[in-house]
Design a protein around this motif. Structure first.
Motif, PDB file in Angstrom:
ATOM      1  N   UNK A  11       0.837  -1.210   0.000  1.00 51.23           N
ATOM      2  CA  UNK A  11       0.000   0.000   0.000  1.00 51.23           C
ATOM      3  C   UNK A  11       0.860   1.244   0.000  1.00 51.23           C
ATOM      4  N   UNK A  12       1.910   1.253   0.834  1.00 50.27           N
ATOM      5  CA  UNK A  12       2.804   2.408   0.903  1.00 50.27           C
ATOM      6  C   UNK A  12       3.473   2.642  -0.452  1.00 50.27           C
ATOM      7  N   UNK A  13       3.944   1.571  -1.091  1.00 46.96           N
ATOM      8  CA  UNK A  13       4.596   1.709  -2.398  1.00 46.96           C
ATOM      9  C   UNK A  13       3.630   2.228  -3.453  1.00 46.96           C
ATOM     10  N   UNK A  14       2.398   1.722  -3.424  1.00 46.68           N
ATOM     11  CA  UNK A  14       1.391   2.145  -4.406  1.00 46.68           C
ATOM     12  C   UNK A  14       1.027   3.618  -4.228  1.00 46.68           C
ATOM     13  N   UNK A  15       0.791   4.033  -2.992  1.00 45.59           N
ATOM     14  CA  UNK A  15       0.433   5.428  -2.723  1.00 45.59           C
ATOM     15  C   UNK A  15       1.625   6.348  -3.026  1.00 45.59           C
ATOM     16  N   UNK A  16       2.840   5.904  -2.723  1.00 44.13           N
ATOM     17  CA  UNK A  16       4.028   6.707  -3.012  1.00 44.13           C
ATOM     18  C   UNK A  16       4.187   6.910  -4.516  1.00 44.13           C
ATOM     19  N   UNK A  17       3.908   5.880  -5.288  1.00 43.58           N
ATOM     20  CA  UNK A  17       4.012   5.998  -6.753  1.00 43.58           C
ATOM     21  C   UNK A  17       2.979   6.978  -7.297  1.00 43.58           C
ATOM     22  N   UNK A  18       1.763   6.901  -6.794  1.00 39.26           N
ATOM     23  CA  UNK A  18       0.716   7.841  -7.215  1.00 39.26           C
ATOM     24  C   UNK A  18       1.102   9.268  -6.808  1.00 39.26           C
ATOM     25  N   UNK A  19       1.654   9.423  -5.596  1.00 37.74           N
ATOM     26  CA  UNK A  19       2.031  10.745  -5.094  1.00 37.74           C
ATOM     27  C   UNK A  19       3.161  11.351  -5.914  1.00 37.74           C
ATOM     28  N   UNK A  20       4.086  10.536  -6.393  1.00 42.72           N
ATOM     29  CA  UNK A  20       5.201  11.053  -7.195  1.00 42.72           C
ATOM     30  C   UNK A  20       4.714  11.608  -8.530  1.00 42.72           C
ATOM     31  N   UNK A  21       3.659  11.028  -9.069  1.00 46.73           N
ATOM     32  CA  UNK A  21       3.146  11.461 -10.367  1.00 46.73           C
ATOM     33  C   UNK A  21       2.113  12.579 -10.256  1.00 46.73           C
ATOM     34  N   UNK A  22       1.559  12.787  -9.078  1.00 49.88           N
ATOM     35  CA  UNK A  22       0.471  13.750  -8.898  1.00 49.88           C
ATOM     36  C   UNK A  22       1.002  15.177  -8.790  1.00 49.88           C
ATOM     37  N   UNK A  23       0.158  16.131  -9.176  1.00 50.39           N
ATOM     38  CA  UNK A  23       0.494  17.548  -9.046  1.00 50.39           C
ATOM     39  C   UNK A  23      -0.195  18.193  -7.857  1.00 50.39           C
TER      40      UNK A  23
END
Length: 176
Positions: A11-23
């Motif tokens: 979950x942490x990895x998935x949310x971190x990946x989304x956060x890196x791409x988000x503005x």
């Protein structure tokens, strides 16, 4: 049902990946919403390109470490739904602004854009940001304005001459 360590890491990895791409990110308290209302919110989010997640606050804090959303730590309190905007920074804010008009139970707690933590009262400012297409059209109109004015300036002497001749013609017709 308790999560084991590997589930939490996923979950942490998935949310971190989304956060890196988000503005931008909007966090809202969803207490009091029915399942149908949450489903409606998720469907609206999917149609506008907003990614929504309900994650434990401790896992969200870990996922935001090293990203531009690390500033959200103080706002991660209570049951929150996180909405990430990837392409259009104002998409999540518009989604929540429109949804809170229908359902007052959804309460925006905080929002973040480019590493800045903004209070919930700034939701309208973020929601009013133009989309990419709107920003391009505004830029093009600003770039086109000097050229348009230049063409009008060049055409004005000829127009004035034609209007003068038309006035003379009308004056001669009235006297005749």
């Amino acid at each position: 049902m308790p999560l084991n360590l590997s589930d939490k890491e996923g979950i942490v990895a998935e949310v971190a990946e989304v956060a890196k791409q988000a503005t931008s990110l909007v966090a809202a308290n969803y207490s009091g919403l029915t399942v149908g209302q949450m489903t409606s919110l998720r469907q609206s989010a999917r149609s506008t390109g907003v990614q929504m997640r309900v994650v434990r606050n401790t896992l969200a804090r870990r996922a935001f470490e090293g990203t531009k959303f690390a500033c959200m730590d103080p706002a991660l309190v209570g049951p929150l739904v996180l909405a990430f905007s990837s392409e259009d920074p104002g998409a999540a804010a518009r989604l929540f602004r429109d949804f809170t008009k229908k359902f007052e139970k959804l309460e925006v707690k905080a929002l973040s854009i480019d590493g800045m933590l903004l209070p919930a009262k700034d939701l309208g400012r973020l929601a009013n940001l133009p989309t990419r297409d709107e920003a391009i059209s505004m830029l093009m109109s600003v770039m086109q304005a000097p050229i348009t004015q230049f063409v009008r300036t060049l055409a004005e002497p000829h127009s004035k001459l034609v209007r003068t001749f038309a006035a003379l013609r009308d004056q001669k017709q009235q006297t005749a």
